[in-house]
Design a protein around this motif. Structure first.
Motif, PDB file in Angstrom:
ATOM      1  N   SER A 241       0.822  -1.219   0.000  1.00  0.00           N
ATOM      2  CA  SER A 241       0.000   0.000   0.000  1.00  0.00           C
ATOM      3  C   SER A 241       0.854   1.268   0.000  1.00  0.00           C
ATOM      4  CB  SER A 241      -0.936   0.007   1.224  1.00  0.00           C
ATOM      5  OG  SER A 241      -0.220   0.377   2.391  1.00  0.00           O
ATOM      6  N   VAL A 242       2.157   1.122   0.220  1.00  0.00           N
ATOM      7  CA  VAL A 242       3.040   2.302   0.220  1.00  0.00           C
ATOM      8  C   VAL A 242       3.237   2.775  -1.219  1.00  0.00           C
ATOM      9  CG1 VAL A 242       5.365   3.141   0.774  1.00  0.00           C
ATOM     10  CG2 VAL A 242       4.230   1.509   2.306  1.00  0.00           C
ATOM     11  N   ASN A 243       3.247   4.081  -1.420  1.00  0.00           N
ATOM     12  CA  ASN A 243       3.431   4.657  -2.758  1.00  0.00           C
ATOM     13  C   ASN A 243       4.680   4.091  -3.431  1.00  0.00           C
ATOM     14  OD1 ASN A 243       2.287   6.397  -0.745  1.00  0.00           O
ATOM     15  ND2 ASN A 243       2.001   7.887  -2.370  1.00  0.00           N
ATOM     16  N   ALA A 244       4.557   3.792  -4.685  1.00  0.00           N
ATOM     17  CA  ALA A 244       5.684   3.390  -5.547  1.00  0.00           C
ATOM     18  C   ALA A 244       6.183   1.971  -5.293  1.00  0.00           C
ATOM     19  CB  ALA A 244       6.852   4.379  -5.441  1.00  0.00           C
ATOM     20  N   VAL A 245       5.566   1.225  -4.370  1.00  0.00           N
ATOM     21  CA  VAL A 245       5.989  -0.161  -4.137  1.00  0.00           C
ATOM     22  C   VAL A 245       5.320  -1.068  -5.169  1.00  0.00           C
ATOM     23  CG1 VAL A 245       5.932  -2.106  -2.512  1.00  0.00           C
ATOM     24  CG2 VAL A 245       6.438   0.210  -1.692  1.00  0.00           C
ATOM     25  N   LYS A 246       6.119  -1.856  -5.870  1.00  0.00           N
ATOM     26  CA  LYS A 246       5.570  -2.728  -6.915  1.00  0.00           C
ATOM     27  C   LYS A 246       5.843  -4.203  -6.665  1.00  0.00           C
ATOM     28  CE  LYS A 246       3.494  -1.256  -9.962  1.00  0.00           C
ATOM     29  NZ  LYS A 246       2.032  -0.858  -9.919  1.00  0.00           N
ATOM     30  N   GLY A 247       6.567  -4.536  -5.614  1.00  0.00           N
ATOM     31  CA  GLY A 247       6.808  -5.943  -5.307  1.00  0.00           C
ATOM     32  C   GLY A 247       7.139  -6.113  -3.838  1.00  0.00           C
ATOM     33  N   VAL A 248       6.648  -7.208  -3.235  1.00  0.00           N
ATOM     34  CA  VAL A 248       6.943  -7.498  -1.827  1.00  0.00           C
ATOM     35  C   VAL A 248       7.343  -8.964  -1.717  1.00  0.00           C
ATOM     36  CG1 VAL A 248       6.070  -7.521   0.547  1.00  0.00           C
ATOM     37  CG2 VAL A 248       5.214  -5.798  -1.050  1.00  0.00           C
ATOM     38  N   ALA A 301      10.215  -3.795  -3.400  1.00  0.00           N
ATOM     39  CA  ALA A 301      10.835  -3.066  -4.512  1.00  0.00           C
ATOM     40  C   ALA A 301      10.092  -1.758  -4.728  1.00  0.00           C
ATOM     41  CB  ALA A 301      10.775  -3.911  -5.774  1.00  0.00           C
ATOM     42  N   VAL A 302      10.858  -0.679  -4.818  1.00  0.00           N
ATOM     43  CA  VAL A 302      10.289   0.665  -5.008  1.00  0.00           C
ATOM     44  C   VAL A 302      10.649   1.146  -6.405  1.00  0.00           C
ATOM     45  CG1 VAL A 302      10.143   2.999  -4.041  1.00  0.00           C
ATOM     46  CG2 VAL A 302      10.725   1.072  -2.552  1.00  0.00           C
ATOM     47  N   VAL A 334      13.203   7.325  -4.631  1.00  0.00           N
ATOM     48  CA  VAL A 334      12.227   7.378  -3.532  1.00  0.00           C
ATOM     49  C   VAL A 334      12.416   6.221  -2.553  1.00  0.00           C
ATOM     50  CG1 VAL A 334      10.496   8.734  -4.728  1.00  0.00           C
ATOM     51  CG2 VAL A 334      10.430   6.260  -4.907  1.00  0.00           C
ATOM     52  N   GLY A 335      13.170   5.198  -3.002  1.00  0.00           N
ATOM     53  CA  GLY A 335      13.431   4.052  -2.124  1.00  0.00           C
ATOM     54  C   GLY A 335      14.119   4.464  -0.829  1.00  0.00           C
ATOM     55  N   ILE A 336      14.907   5.537  -0.869  1.00  0.00           N
ATOM     56  CA  ILE A 336      15.647   5.934   0.343  1.00  0.00           C
ATOM     57  C   ILE A 336      14.667   6.318   1.453  1.00  0.00           C
ATOM     58  CG2 ILE A 336      17.328   7.562   1.308  1.00  0.00           C
ATOM     59  CD1 ILE A 336      18.396   7.946  -1.579  1.00  0.00           C
TER      60      ILE A 336
END
Ligand SMILES: Cc1cc2nc3c(=O)[nH]c(=O)nc-3n(C[C@H](O)[C@H](O)[C@H](O)COP(=O)(O)O)c2cc1C
Length: 362
Positions: A241-248, A301-302, A334-336
């Motif tokens: 649900s976090v912005n820009a996250v495309k894989g967990v 992954a962001v 944005v990953g940082i």
């Protein structure tokens, strides 16, 4: 817009937009008598705050948290504690520059939520993406700081383990290093390579993706539930649900596809404390949706920042072909700043899992 709430017993609602008066959260279900100061929340917010290095957006938001409700001074100890009533946290927006977005008010930014929101709601908040802006993640971090108070025996730490094609050397993992470099990177050598790479990417007006790992230690066996309440499913949902996250991934994640059964199954020996001692942790601390007592390990992954200075093809609201260059101030990776956000989401899910476990099993 519905669906601004998550959690069951530890229930978090966030509100606000990037360019409105402010953002915040309401945490309902937090147990009473837990020590909680605004400074506890501030410490976490400061880790996510923009403008702390040249590798994050230069938007200068002090992100000062005000605790509006749900706490009072305990007469006996003189300390501020939770009361068991809703805890509201408000963070004022002080550095919004809507004019940065004026020339894109009628263009959809590729990689952003602009088109999808407009298609759904028929109204376009072009000022920094409105509710879809990752400014909302500050409210998650505030909620996460409160969640940590509910599970003080659990240590939740995050780290940037990959930026673009560059990966850390896991042999060099040092948690103390995470606080020493602007990347939340546990490998000092990798952080230097990240810096060189990101400088070049930033100067080229581009951006890059990343992988964040969050580890929760001290979770006892038994948290989580089978089937629809699987702890891994709830963690995946929260992180996704976090912005820009495309894989967990949980544990070894997608890498399990390459393993044999004997490689993958975490073998056990009898431990001295009456519990099994696992010889590996490919499961990431969760079996059958329930914690095993091993560290819980999640990775996400962001995607690279969509707002970049390089011109991209897009369309206008009137469906004409055009180009777009996104000005304004943006994170080149944005990953940082997603690292403290990931930690916060894991903290909220685990606090909720703890309260539900206590509720059912005692
Ligand atoms: C901490 C954080 C900061 C972000 N900052 C930016 C930014 O400066 N510019 C940008 O284009 N996207 C940024 N994003 C990503 C966008 O918010 C996100 O891609 C956009 O809302 C679309 O949502 P989606 O990627 O989840 O589909 C950020 C994400 C996070 C987690």
């Amino acid at each position: 817009m519905s669906h601004n709430t998550f959690g069951h017993l530890f229930r978090v609602t966030t509100f606000g937009e990037s360019h409105g008066a402010g953002i915040g959260c309401v945490v309902d279900g937090c147990p009473p008598r837990l020590p909680l100061e605004a400074a506890d929340i501030q410490a976490e917010l400061d880790r996510r705050r923009p403008g702390t290095s040249r590798f994050t957006t230069q938007r200068r938001e002090p992100d000062e948290a005000r605790l509006l409700s749900g706490v009072m001074t305990d007469d006996e100890t003189g300390r501020q504690v939770t009361t068991g009533t809703p805890i509201a946290v408000f963070i004022e927006n002080v550095d919004q520059r809507s004019k940065d977005y004026g020339d894109i008010r009628d263009k959809y930014r590729p990689g952003h939520a602009d088109y999808a929101y407009d298609a759904k709601y028929g109204i376009r908040d072009y000022r920094g993406g409105g509710r879809s802006s990752a400014r909302e993640t500050a409210a998650r971090v505030a909620a996460g700081a409160i969640a940590r108070k509910v599970i003080p025996g659990v240590t939740i730490r995050g780290a940037l383990v990959q930026m673009g094609a560059l990966k850390i050397d896991r042999e060099k993992w040092d948690w103390a290093e995470v606080a020493r470099n602007p990347f939340f990177c546990p490998d000092a050598g990798a952080a230097e390579r990240f810096a060189d790479d990101l400088d070049a990417i930033r100067k080229a007006g581009s951006s890059i993706g990343a992988v964040v790992e969050v580890v929760a230690e001290g979770v006892p066996p038994g948290w989580g539930a089978p089937i629809y309440g699987k702890l891994d499913a709830e963690l995946a949902s929260a992180l996704m649900s976090v912005n820009a996250v495309k894989g967990v991934e949980l544990g070894d994640g997608f890498a399990v596809a390459e393993l044999t059964g004997e490689e993958n199954a975490d073998e056990m020996r009898a431990g001295n404390d009456g519990k099994p001692r696992f010889l590996s942790n490919r499961a990431g601390g969760i079996l059958g949706g329930i914690s095993t007592g091993q560290p819980i390990v999640a990775r996400f992954a962001v995607k690279p920042t969509s707002s970049i200075l390089k011109a991209r093809l897009t369309v206008t609201r009137a469906m004409e072909d055009t180009e777009i260059v996104t000005k304004g101030r943006h994170d080149p990776c944005v990953g940082i700043r997603a690292v403290p956000v990931g930690e916060a989401m894991v903290a909220c899910v685990l606090a909720d899992a703890f309260l539900r476990h206590r509720g059912q099993v005692g």
